[in-house]
Design a protein around this motif. Structure first.
Motif, short mmCIF file in Angstrom:
data_model
loop_
_atom_site.label_atom_id
_atom_site.label_comp_id
_atom_site.label_asym_id
_atom_site.label_seq_id
_atom_site.Cartn_x
_atom_site.Cartn_y
_atom_site.Cartn_z
N LEU A 1 -2.11 7.18 -5.30
CA LEU A 1 -3.48 6.65 -5.25
C LEU A 1 -4.27 7.13 -6.47
O LEU A 1 -5.00 6.36 -7.10
N THR B 1 -4.83 3.96 -8.74
CA THR B 1 -6.09 3.35 -8.31
C THR B 1 -7.30 4.11 -8.86
O THR B 1 -8.10 3.57 -9.62
N PHE B 2 -7.41 5.39 -8.50
CA PHE B 2 -8.58 6.16 -8.94
C PHE B 2 -8.73 6.14 -10.46
O PHE B 2 -9.82 5.90 -10.98
N LEU C 1 -9.98 2.87 -11.65
CA LEU C 1 -11.40 2.69 -11.33
C LEU C 1 -12.27 3.34 -12.40
O LEU C 1 -13.20 2.73 -12.94
N PRO D 1 2.40 -5.93 0.38
CA PRO D 1 3.14 -4.82 -0.25
C PRO D 1 3.97 -4.05 0.78
O PRO D 1 3.59 -3.96 1.94
N PHE E 1 3.26 2.28 -0.61
CA PHE E 1 1.96 2.71 -1.11
C PHE E 1 1.75 2.26 -2.56
O PHE E 1 0.65 1.90 -2.96
N VAL F 1 0.31 -1.15 -2.56
CA VAL F 1 -1.10 -1.15 -2.12
C VAL F 1 -1.99 -0.70 -3.28
O VAL F 1 -3.02 -1.31 -3.59
N HIS F 2 -1.57 0.37 -3.93
CA HIS F 2 -2.43 0.95 -4.97
C HIS F 2 -2.46 0.09 -6.23
O HIS F 2 -3.51 -0.04 -6.88
N TYR G 1 -2.16 -3.08 -6.16
CA TYR G 1 -2.96 -4.26 -5.83
C TYR G 1 -4.45 -3.92 -5.79
O TYR G 1 -5.29 -4.75 -6.15
N ALA G 2 -4.79 -2.71 -5.38
CA ALA G 2 -6.20 -2.30 -5.44
C ALA G 2 -6.67 -2.34 -6.89
O ALA G 2 -7.76 -2.85 -7.19
N MET H 1 -7.24 -5.83 -7.91
CA MET H 1 -8.53 -6.34 -7.39
C MET H 1 -9.70 -5.83 -8.22
O MET H 1 -10.69 -6.55 -8.42
N TYR H 2 -9.64 -4.59 -8.69
CA TYR H 2 -10.70 -4.11 -9.59
C TYR H 2 -10.85 -5.05 -10.79
O TYR H 2 -11.94 -5.46 -11.15
N MET I 1 -12.16 -8.55 -9.61
CA MET I 1 -13.53 -8.50 -9.10
C MET I 1 -14.51 -8.31 -10.25
O MET I 1 -15.54 -9.00 -10.34
#
Lengths: 349, 349
Positions: free
Chosen positions: B99, B103-104, B107, B147, B150, B153-154, B156-157, B160-161, B164
Motif C-alpha cells: 500500500l 498507493t501512498f 498519492l 484484482p 493486494f 488493489v493498490h 488500481y487505486a 484511479m488517482y 480522477m
C-alpha cells in the motif's frame, strides 16, 4: 430476522448509520459491540447510542488497532463495517488523512478479521459516489467506477479489499453501495456531509435553504431505517448470491423538490436559488438514482419510508435532541473556515 | 517522434521497463531525468542505465519525497510514471508495504505534480492483473476490475488517482495496462516477478523449466521494446482520446509453448510438467490475452517483436551482462525463504 443472541460487531457504530444499526440490532436481541475511535469529522457521537448504552459494549479504538480487539472479532457472528470518513471536501483538502482512514485502516482491520474470524460475514458500507457521473440511469451495480474525488478512490480501494479477500476465500463480505441517506443521528454539526445534512441543520435552526442552479438534478434519498434493514438482511442471509448491492431510495426527486419538502416539513423556511458556484461545477455529477432491483430480488429488500414521513421523523428527533447535534468540533471549524464558505457543504453530492 | 530536447521525467527509471524507456528516450535526444529510490525488491539496478549514465540525470529519491524535486517536476514536458512494486507474493506477505509503495507514494507524488506542473502529461504503468480472471477473451479496457491480490488493489487505486485527477482537470494522464513483459534488464535476481523472469533466469543458468499443470493457459507476452514504444507514443500524442490503453503481445501462446521456446532459445534445457500446487490454484487466472485494438486505432501502436526474436535478444543480453543480474538482495532472499519455495515465483501471473 435471526439476530436474537447473535454477536454483532459494528465498526463506526457511534456514527450516523452505524448507531441506528446498533440500536436496531440490540432491539432484535443481538449482543452488540461497537468499535469507534471518534476521529474528528467522522460523525461519532456518543449520544447516538444513548437509549441503549447499558446494553451495547463500546470499544473506543480505531479499526487500525484491530489486533488489540482480535478476540472480539473472533467471537463475531457478523461484522457491520461502517467506520470511515465520507466528506468529499475533506478528502480533497487532506487526501493522505483520507487514505489513512478509509483505506489503510481497513487493510489492517480486514487482515485481522481473516486471521481471527476466517470466512466471517462482513457487510461494508460503500457509496454510490464511486460511480461518478452516471453514464445511464438508473445506475446498477455494473456501472463503471469513476470516482470524482479522493474519498471515492479510497472507499473503492477498501471495497476491493473486501471483494478480493472474499474471492480468495478469506472472508464472506458484501458491499452495500448507499445513495444519499438521511435521518435521526446524522452528524448535523459536521460540515461537508452532503446536502441533506445541511438542509436538515438549517431547517431545524429556522434558516433558509439554498439550492444551486435550478435544482433539477435528481436524487433518490433514502431514510436511515431502510438502510439499516438492508444491512441486517445482508448480514443474516444464509448464502450471498452477490457481493455488491446498490441501496437506493423509493423514488428519484429533483433537489428543488427535496428542498421545498424539507422547508415545508419544518413549518416553512425560505428556499432560495443561486447560480452554481464555478468551483462546484467541476465535481457536480448531474442526476443520480439507483437501480436497486438486485437487492430486492436476492434479499427481499425495498425502501419503505417516503420523503415526507422520513423528514417528519428526522425533524421530530432533532428538535428533541438538538443540543447534542450542534457543536462543531474546533478542528473541523478551522478547516472549514480556511476552506470554502460553509454553504460549500450544501454541495449536492 | 518528437522527443528531441524535451524534458522527460521517468519514475522507477532504474527498473526493468523504466530503464529501457530512459535509454530509448535519451537516444531520441530527450533530456532524461530518472527518479528511483532503489527500494529492495522493486527491480532497481544502476547497471540498467550503464550505456548512458553520463547523459541521464538520476534523482535517488522516493516519489513520496516529490516535494524535494518539485522543481524538476515543474520542468518536465512529459512524465513516465513506472515506480512501484509488481510482486503478487510480496503484496500478500506485506500488504501494508505494498500500500505504501504503490498507493501512498503515488498519492503524494501526483499531488506535487498537479501543483508543480498543472495539466502535465503523465503516462502510468498499469497492469492487466487488475482484470483478474477474464470473463471473456480477448480482454478489452471495459472488462470488469477484479484484482486477485493486494498488489492489484493498490495498483488500481493509483490508476484511479491518475484518472480522477485527469477528469477533474488537474493532470493529463493515461494508464497503460501491460500484459506480461519480458526482455533485457528484467530483474532476474528478484523472485516473484512472474513466470517469464523465472524462465529467463533458469535458461541463462542452464536449469530446467517447470510448468504447472498442462501449461495450456494462454498468455500474450510482449517484448520490452514494444512496451517502450507504447509509452513514447502515449507521451507524445498531442491529444489523448482515451485515458486507458491495453498493451498486449503479438499473439496468445500456451505457457507450455512459451516454456519450450525459452528452452530451445537457450540451446536446450529440460522442460518438466508438475501438478498445479494447491496454494496457487486459488489465484490462477486461467488464460489471458489482450484486446489492444484501442491503442492501435488511436495511437498507431502494435507489437512488432515476436517471441523467438525477443527471447534471442534477451538471452544475448543476459549472457553478456549476467554478473549484474544474479545477486539476490539479502532481505528478499530471507522473505523468500520464509515464504513458499523459490518455484513459487514461477507462478503464471
Amino acid at each position: 430476522m435471526g439476530y436474537q443472541s447473535r454477536n454483532v460487531l459494528i465498526t463506526g457504530g457511534l456514527g450516523f448509520i452505524g448507531s441506528n444499526l446498533a440500536l436496531r440490532a440490540a432491539a432484535l436481541g443481538a449482543r452488540v459491540t461497537v468499535v469507534d475511535s471518534s476521529i474528528e469529522g467522522c460523525g461519532a457521537n456518543l449520544h447516538n447510542l444513548h437509549p441503549a448504552l447499558d446494553r451495547i459494549r463500546l470499544i473506543p479504538l480505531d479499526i487500525a488497532q484491530a489486533a488489540e480487539f482480535a478476540a472480539e472479532i473472533g467471537k463475531a457472528d457478523v461484522i457491520f463495517n461502517l467506520a470511515g470518513e465520507i466528506s468529499h471536501w475533506h478528502s480533497m483538502q487532506f487526501p493522505e488523512r483520507d487514505l489513512e482512514i478509509n483505506t489503510f485502516s481497513q487493510l489492517r482491520f480486514l487482515n485481522v478479521c481473516r486471521e481471527a474470524a476466517p470466512g466471517v460475514r462482513i457487510i461494508y458500507a460503500g457509496t454510490r459516489q464511486i460511480y461518478g457521473v452516471p453514464q445511464y440511469l438508473p445506475v446498477d451495480e455494473e456501472h463503471p467506477i469513476h470516482p470524482v474525488d479522493f474519498n471515492g478512490v479510497h472507499k473503492y480501494a477498501a471495497t476491493m479489499y473486501h471483494l478480493m479477500l472474499t474471492r480468495a476465500g478469506y472472508l464472506d463480505a458484501a458491499v452495500l453501495r448507499l445513495t444519499n441517506v438521511y435521518g435521526p443521528r446524522m452528524a448535523l454539526h459536521i460540515p461537508s456531509q452532503g446536502f441533506l445534512s445541511t438542509y436538515l441543520r438549517r431547517i431545524i435552526l429556522g434558516q433558509p435553504l439554498e439550492v444551486f442552479g435550478d435544482g433539477a438534478q435528481l436524487r433518490d434519498v433514502v431514510y436511515v431505517d431502510d438502510v439499516v434493514e438492508a444491512f441486517l438482511l445482508a448480514g443474516d442471509c444464509p448464502k450471498l448470491h452477490s457481493h455488491t448491492y446498490n441501496v437506493g431510495g423509493p423514488q428519484p426527486l429533483p433537489i428543488s423538490e427535496i428542498a421545498t419538502t424539507c422547508a415545508r416539513t419544518a413549518g416553512g423556511v425560505p428556499v432560495t436559488f443561486r447560480p452554481f458556484p464555478d468551483e462546484l461545477k467541476r465535481i457536480d455529477i448531474g442526476s443520480y438514482y439507483t437501480d436497486w432491483r438486485r437487492i430486492r430480488t436476492e434479499l427481499g429488500w425495498q425502501p419503505r419510508i417516503g420523503l415526507e414521513e422520513g423528514l417528519r421523523r428526522s425533524v421530530e428527533y432533532f428538535r428533541r435532541e438538538l443540543q447534542h447535534y450542534l457543536k462543531v468540533a474546533p478542528e473541523i471549524e478551522a478547516a472549514t473556515h480556511s476552506g470554502p464558505p460553509l454553504s460549500q457543504s450544501a454541495l449536492p453530492q
